[in-house]
Design a protein around this motif. Structure first.
Motif, PDB file in Angstrom:
ATOM      1  N   CYS A 101      36.394  43.144  42.112  1.00 54.22           N
ATOM      2  CA  CYS A 101      35.835  41.803  41.898  1.00 54.22           C
ATOM      3  C   CYS A 101      35.128  41.300  43.157  1.00 54.22           C
ATOM      4  CB  CYS A 101      36.942  40.834  41.478  1.00 54.22           C
ATOM      5  SG  CYS A 101      37.626  41.181  39.842  1.00 54.22           S
ATOM      6  N   LYS A 111      36.204  39.406  36.595  1.00 57.01           N
ATOM      7  CA  LYS A 111      37.192  38.363  36.890  1.00 57.01           C
ATOM      8  C   LYS A 111      37.952  37.965  35.634  1.00 57.01           C
ATOM      9  CE  LYS A 111      34.521  36.451  40.752  1.00 57.01           C
ATOM     10  NZ  LYS A 111      33.829  35.251  41.283  1.00 57.01           N
ATOM     11  N   GLY A 114      40.440  40.487  35.005  1.00 58.52           N
ATOM     12  CA  GLY A 114      41.439  40.550  36.067  1.00 58.52           C
ATOM     13  C   GLY A 114      41.732  41.965  36.531  1.00 58.52           C
ATOM     14  N   ASP A 139      44.056  47.100  36.431  1.00 61.37           N
ATOM     15  CA  ASP A 139      44.430  45.981  37.290  1.00 61.37           C
ATOM     16  C   ASP A 139      45.234  46.459  38.502  1.00 61.37           C
ATOM     17  OD1 ASP A 139      47.093  44.856  35.020  1.00 61.37           O
ATOM     18  OD2 ASP A 139      46.849  46.678  36.211  1.00 61.37           O
TER      19      ASP A 139
END
Length: 654
Positions: A101, A111, A114, A139
């Motif tokens: 990100c 974003k 995540g 993630d």
């Protein structure tokens, strides 16, 4: 892939690949894409996976299937600019192990999901153009991206093929619609289409074919009307069976999907395999067929099957032919060697086998491998002395296409072939110094790069090396790397020369007599005591290999049930002129049953070598040199000459 990185190595890696293959193998079209992303995410342990196609403006992409956090998600379109997908859709595999990100702040989708990490590989068509990409996101950091990329590349080709097939079906559908709307527009599309089209009668006689079809089948425009598809199929059972099934479908007016046919090009007779989709014409009097050239895929699958079968054969051959049963002997020295082999076989430690030429170093190496946990994996042999200096690196580590002049294809090296098994580096003392450094790195890191390549290749290989040289001395003198010597010399095994274990000569003689009698078709059941004493008394400078050759020659020349070792087979002790002794001794009557003392054995060996050298006019190397006649390596012969004081002077022999 776990939460902290990929795990695609060994049995777990095989399971991951198997999970993906089993999940997608029966799926096609859109269902294939959905199955692929689901099983790719599960097998690699990532939260998101998707497959896309690049839109015509090449500035945006559209997903064909998306899997996220345990469910299928809606497809979406996205611009390339400012996303990690831009590099991939420009033809480059991409791996961002963490902080994705922060690296791409303009990509709001990252974003929203995540995610922390990203891997992507392009889908490249047969013309070299990027048509889409395959991506996974997690993630958690992806610490071992190259393994994930390697796994994804395996399935990228299938995804590209399905994407092209769907596009082909769309193109065919659009072509059929265009036919209804405008014959002229259809004719242009038919002739110029990148997919092969033919119209044929129910007897497989061609009515018309487009340029792609003519190119694939080796036809000229004027030959189309007079050619039948049946005439291009070879007269082999499998090819004829497939043709018969296809013709039956045509006769019933049934559409066929994805049938693979083997054919021969009309202009040069070369084999070509096509995958075709056929549909009856509107009035049922002809068939419309679309096909693509799948020759490369078929040949690759056949080569893979051949190599797998060859590997299985080699493993079985090693099991049946090379084992402890061929290590013949009853001496204490040999028993110690066998005990060392048993001790080290169960480990993965490097083994260094030392001994003169012909003592059986390769046999011991095979015994170590066949009694190890790696016995069901390949044992790959490399003779470092037999390979040209310029090709050793390519043989060991492989090379990429175009790496050097003559490298027309990628080549898999011996270390890569030995993955999971054992590599036997024979004559390691002859390895060039620059290759010694690269070999040391492989032993330390278990990784290497192909010649002309930049990707690291990880291997799991046990190394067994052998030499007839004094490696310790070579390392001390700087002609062999000390660090490599100590890395190889973890568990040394010294093979005694045959003259140092004379009690093993009788069982070896009987063993070779039995083996060559069966091979040659002789029935030899007796060996005279005098013959055996002569064999035991000989010094055997060529060791077991020389004994083997002598017995084979004797079996060929024996005319009855008794082994005959004629003077022409084994040099007679009494026929060899001994070297001048320091002080004259009275001649003693020879006792055939006695074994000569070590001094007289050396005299016999010296005389034998001297006689052969004089016979060859002191030529050592070459097919007619003394080394070849003595079944010795030239370096071994020079070493024996130095030890025995055999040299050529201006006045004669000294």
């Amino acid at each position: 892939m776990g939460k902290n990185g990929f795990t695609t190595e060994g049995s777990s890696g095989d399971a991951a690949l198997r999970e993906i293959v089993e999940g997608i193998e029966s799926e096609t079209g859109e269902r294939f894409f959905y199955s692929l992303v689901k099983h790719l995410s599960s097998a690699l342990g990532c939260e998101y996976a998707f497959v896309s196609e690049l839109l015509e403006d090449r500035l945006r992409f559209r997903t064909r299937a998306v899997w996220g956090r345990g469910n299928f998600m809606e497809n979406f379109e996205s611009p390339l600019d400012g996303t990690p997908c831009a590099a991939v859709l420009n033809g480059h595999s991409s791996h961002h192990p963490e902080r994705i990100c922060q690296l791409f702040p303009a990509d709001l989708g990252l974003k929203k999901w995540g995610v922390e990490s990203y891997c992507g590989v392009p889908l490249v068509d047969s013309a070299g153009s990027v048509v889409g990409h395959l991506a996974i996101l997690s993630d958690q950091p992806m610490l071992d991206g190259p393994r994930g990329l390697a796994t994804m590349r395996i399935f990228a080709a299938r995804a590209r093929a399905e994407l092209e097939r769907l596009r082909t079906e769309d193109a065919l559908r659009r072509a059929n619609e265009a036919l209804v709307q405008s014959e002229e527009r259809f004719r242009d599309l038919f002739d110029e289409a990148p997919i092969a089209y033919v119209h044929e009668g129910l007897d497989s006689r061609f009515i018309e074919a487009n340029r792609t079809a003519m190119r694939i089948l080796g036809l000229k425009p004027e030959e189309v009307a007079g050619t039948t598809g049946e005439s291009l199929v070879p007269d082999t059972p499998d090819a004829q069976r497939r043709l018969s099934e296809w013709l039956d479908s045509m006769g019933r007016g049934t559409a066929t999907t994805g049938t693979v046919l083997e054919m021969r090009r009309k202009n040069d007779g070369k084999p070509v395999w096509i995958q075709c989709w056929s549909r009856p014409g509107p009035d049922g009097s002809y068939t419309r067929t679309m096909f693509i050239d799948v020759t490369d895929r078929v040949l690759m699958e056949r080569e893979k099957a051949r190599l797998e079968a060859q590997n299985t054969y080699l493993i079985e051959e090693i099991k049946e032919t090379h084992n402890f049963e061929e290590i013949v002997g009853q001496s204490r020295a040999l028993a110690e060697v066998i005990e060392k082999v048993r001790l080290v076989a169960s480990t993965d430690s490097s083994v260094l086998i030392l001994g003169e030429t012909g003592t059986g170093k390769e046999l011991v190496a095979r015994a170590v491998h066949s009694n190890s946990e790696r016995r069901n994996r390949p044992l790959v042999k490399v003779n470092c002395a037999a390979l040209p200096v310029g090709l050793i690196e390519s043989e060991l580590f492989g090379h990429e296409k175009g790496a050097f002049t003559g490298a027309i294809d990628r080549r898999i090296g011996r270390f890569e072939l030995a993955h999971g098994g054992t590599i036997f580096l024979d004559e390691i003392g002859d390895m060039p110094p620059d290759l010694q450094a690269k070999l040391l790195r492989v032993l330390q890191e278990q990784e290497f790069e192909r010649v002309g390549g930049s990707n690291l290749i990880k291997v799991d290989v046990r190394v067994i090396a052998a030499t007839n040289r004094d490696l310790f001395r070579s390392a001390s003198e700087g002609t062999f790397r000390q660090d490599l010597y100590y890395r190889l010399n973890v568990f040394p095994v010294h093979l005694p020369a045959l003259r140092e274990r004379r009690e093993d000569i009788p069982p070896l003689v009987h063993y070779f007599v039995r083996r060559f009698s069966l091979k040659i078709g002789r029935k030899i059941t007796r060996i005279q005591r005098e013959t055996m004493e002569r064999l035991v008394s000989y010094s055997w400078p060529g060791n077991v290999r020389e004994l083997e050759n002598v017995i084979e020659r004797a079996v060929i020349l024996s005319r009855g049930v008794e082994l005959e070792v004629a003077p022409g087979v084994l040099p007679e002790m009494e026929a060899v002129a001994p070297s001048p002794a320091p002080s004259p001794r009275p001649a003693q009557p020879e006792k055939p049953s006695e074994v000569p003392s070590p001094q007289s054995i050396e005299q016999v060996e010296r005389g034998h070598i001297l006689g052969v050298l004089m016979q060859t006019n002191w030529r050592i190397e070459g097919s007619d040199g003394a080394a070849a006649l003595l079944n010795l390596n030239p370096s071994t012969l020079r070493s024996r000459m130095k030890k025995l004081g055999v040299q050529r002077s201006k006045q004669g022999v000294s």
